[in-house]
Design a protein around this motif. Sequence first.
Motif, PDB file in Angstrom:
ATOM      1  N   UNK A   1     -54.258 -26.482  17.248  1.00 29.23           N
ATOM      2  CA  UNK A   1     -52.997 -25.799  16.990  1.00 29.23           C
ATOM      3  C   UNK A   1     -52.746 -24.732  18.044  1.00 29.23           C
ATOM      4  N   UNK A   2     -51.501 -24.306  18.199  1.00 26.96           N
ATOM      5  CA  UNK A   2     -51.211 -23.265  19.188  1.00 26.96           C
ATOM      6  C   UNK A   2     -51.957 -21.969  18.876  1.00 26.96           C
ATOM      7  N   UNK A   3     -52.256 -21.257  19.914  1.00 29.76           N
ATOM      8  CA  UNK A   3     -52.972 -19.995  19.815  1.00 29.76           C
ATOM      9  C   UNK A   3     -52.112 -18.961  19.099  1.00 29.76           C
ATOM     10  N   UNK A   4     -52.696 -18.283  18.117  1.00 25.37           N
ATOM     11  CA  UNK A   4     -51.981 -17.228  17.403  1.00 25.37           C
ATOM     12  C   UNK A   4     -52.493 -15.886  17.913  1.00 25.37           C
ATOM     13  N   UNK A   5     -51.594 -15.038  18.386  1.00 19.75           N
ATOM     14  CA  UNK A   5     -51.961 -13.751  18.968  1.00 19.75           C
ATOM     15  C   UNK A   5     -51.317 -12.632  18.157  1.00 19.75           C
ATOM     16  N   UNK A   6     -52.145 -11.665  17.745  1.00 18.62           N
ATOM     17  CA  UNK A   6     -51.637 -10.462  17.078  1.00 18.62           C
ATOM     18  C   UNK A   6     -51.900  -9.276  17.999  1.00 18.62           C
ATOM     19  N   UNK A   7     -50.879  -8.460  18.197  1.00 18.89           N
ATOM     20  CA  UNK A   7     -51.007  -7.286  19.068  1.00 18.89           C
ATOM     21  C   UNK A   7     -50.785  -6.025  18.239  1.00 18.89           C
ATOM     22  N   UNK A   8     -51.655  -5.044  18.454  1.00 14.11           N
ATOM     23  CA  UNK A   8     -51.569  -3.769  17.753  1.00 14.11           C
ATOM     24  C   UNK A   8     -51.504  -2.640  18.767  1.00 14.11           C
ATOM     25  N   UNK A   9     -50.703  -1.641  18.493  1.00 14.62           N
ATOM     26  CA  UNK A   9     -50.624  -0.438  19.321  1.00 14.62           C
ATOM     27  C   UNK A   9     -50.857   0.761  18.420  1.00 14.62           C
ATOM     28  N   UNK A  10     -51.763   1.644  18.829  1.00 17.67           N
ATOM     29  CA  UNK A  10     -52.008   2.839  18.030  1.00 17.67           C
ATOM     30  C   UNK A  10     -52.124   4.053  18.937  1.00 17.67           C
ATOM     31  N   UNK A  11     -51.822   5.196  18.360  1.00 13.60           N
ATOM     32  CA  UNK A  11     -51.844   6.455  19.104  1.00 13.60           C
ATOM     33  C   UNK A  11     -53.277   6.943  19.263  1.00 13.60           C
ATOM     34  N   UNK A  12     -53.632   7.369  20.481  1.00  8.63           N
ATOM     35  CA  UNK A  12     -54.966   7.904  20.741  1.00  8.63           C
ATOM     36  C   UNK A  12     -55.022   9.364  20.317  1.00  8.63           C
ATOM     37  N   UNK A  13     -54.012  10.114  20.661  1.00  7.05           N
ATOM     38  CA  UNK A  13     -53.957  11.535  20.331  1.00  7.05           C
ATOM     39  C   UNK A  13     -52.642  11.809  19.605  1.00  7.05           C
ATOM     40  N   UNK A  14     -52.624  11.763  18.296  1.00  4.05           N
ATOM     41  CA  UNK A  14     -51.354  11.883  17.574  1.00  4.05           C
ATOM     42  C   UNK A  14     -50.731  13.277  17.593  1.00  4.05           C
ATOM     43  N   UNK A  15     -51.492  14.322  17.957  1.00  2.00           N
ATOM     44  CA  UNK A  15     -50.941  15.670  17.871  1.00  2.00           C
ATOM     45  C   UNK A  15     -50.246  16.128  19.151  1.00  2.00           C
TER      46      UNK A  15
ATOM     47  N   UNK B   1     -50.206  14.380  22.749  1.00  2.00           N
ATOM     48  CA  UNK B   1     -49.582  13.395  23.628  1.00  2.00           C
ATOM     49  C   UNK B   1     -49.121  12.191  22.823  1.00  2.00           C
ATOM     50  N   UNK B   2     -47.818  12.091  22.635  1.00  2.51           N
ATOM     51  CA  UNK B   2     -47.285  10.942  21.902  1.00  2.51           C
ATOM     52  C   UNK B   2     -47.272   9.682  22.751  1.00  2.51           C
ATOM     53  N   UNK B   3     -47.399   9.821  24.069  1.00  2.00           N
ATOM     54  CA  UNK B   3     -47.359   8.658  24.949  1.00  2.00           C
ATOM     55  C   UNK B   3     -48.744   8.083  25.210  1.00  2.00           C
ATOM     56  N   UNK B   4     -49.797   8.747  24.750  1.00  2.00           N
ATOM     57  CA  UNK B   4     -51.157   8.236  24.932  1.00  2.00           C
ATOM     58  C   UNK B   4     -51.430   7.203  23.844  1.00  2.00           C
ATOM     59  N   UNK B   5     -51.428   5.921  24.236  1.00  2.00           N
ATOM     60  CA  UNK B   5     -51.597   4.829  23.283  1.00  2.00           C
ATOM     61  C   UNK B   5     -52.598   3.819  23.804  1.00  2.00           C
ATOM     62  N   UNK B   6     -53.222   3.114  22.873  1.00  2.00           N
ATOM     63  CA  UNK B   6     -54.103   1.993  23.202  1.00  2.00           C
ATOM     64  C   UNK B   6     -53.544   0.739  22.559  1.00  2.00           C
ATOM     65  N   UNK B   7     -53.797  -0.386  23.208  1.00  2.00           N
ATOM     66  CA  UNK B   7     -53.321  -1.660  22.667  1.00  2.00           C
ATOM     67  C   UNK B   7     -54.499  -2.606  22.473  1.00  2.00           C
ATOM     68  N   UNK B   8     -54.462  -3.323  21.362  1.00  2.00           N
ATOM     69  CA  UNK B   8     -55.499  -4.294  21.027  1.00  2.00           C
ATOM     70  C   UNK B   8     -54.829  -5.633  20.776  1.00  2.00           C
ATOM     71  N   UNK B   9     -55.487  -6.698  21.199  1.00  2.00           N
ATOM     72  CA  UNK B   9     -54.964  -8.052  21.025  1.00  2.00           C
ATOM     73  C   UNK B   9     -56.047  -8.903  20.362  1.00  2.00           C
ATOM     74  N   UNK B  10     -55.684  -9.612  19.295  1.00  2.00           N
ATOM     75  CA  UNK B  10     -56.604 -10.503  18.591  1.00  2.00           C
ATOM     76  C   UNK B  10     -56.057 -11.925  18.698  1.00  2.00           C
ATOM     77  N   UNK B  11     -56.928 -12.868  19.116  1.00  2.00           N
ATOM     78  CA  UNK B  11     -56.527 -14.267  19.265  1.00  2.00           C
ATOM     79  C   UNK B  11     -57.199 -15.096  18.174  1.00  2.00           C
ATOM     80  N   UNK B  12     -56.443 -16.003  17.573  1.00  2.00           N
ATOM     81  CA  UNK B  12     -56.957 -16.908  16.557  1.00  2.00           C
ATOM     82  C   UNK B  12     -56.797 -18.348  17.045  1.00  2.00           C
ATOM     83  N   UNK B  13     -57.872 -19.134  16.939  1.00  2.00           N
ATOM     84  CA  UNK B  13     -57.841 -20.546  17.288  1.00  2.00           C
ATOM     85  C   UNK B  13     -57.990 -21.354  16.002  1.00  2.00           C
ATOM     86  N   UNK B  14     -57.294 -22.493  15.933  1.00  2.00           N
ATOM     87  CA  UNK B  14     -57.314 -23.311  14.727  1.00  2.00           C
ATOM     88  C   UNK B  14     -57.333 -24.789  15.108  1.00  2.00           C
ATOM     89  N   UNK B  15     -58.206 -25.554  14.428  1.00  2.00           N
ATOM     90  CA  UNK B  15     -58.352 -26.989  14.670  1.00  2.00           C
ATOM     91  C   UNK B  15     -58.407 -27.695  13.317  1.00  2.00           C
TER      92      UNK B  15
END
Length: 98
Positions: free
Chosen positions: A37-51, A53-67
């Motif tokens: 099946x096609x690759x399923x990708x979930x992307x998350x963005x979260x704040x590193x320093x919420x107090x 710098x509002x522009x300091x962010x990290x991004x995470x990507x999770x890939x799911x494979x299915x057969x």
Amino acid sequence: MIKIILKSFFIEEINSYLKIFKNIIKKKYSIIGPFFFPLKIEKFTFLVSPHVDKKARDQIQIKYFKVILYILNFDKKIIYFIIKNKNIKGLNIFFSFI
């Protein structure tokens, strides 16, 4: 007929399981698939320093494979193999009888 669904974060684990599975099946059982099946990708963005710098962010990507596989004629040997190898680390195996 048995429907087998393989899910994992790594495609190498699915491919290694399929090699083992095909060696056991050989030509005794008729198999339909595997269907990748096609690759399923979930992307998350979260704040590193919420107090400060509002522009300091990290991004995470999770890939799911299915057969999906279908086995038309089966016996106890295949069912025992699926149940015995159901708890492989990093690989989720679901099966149902159709």
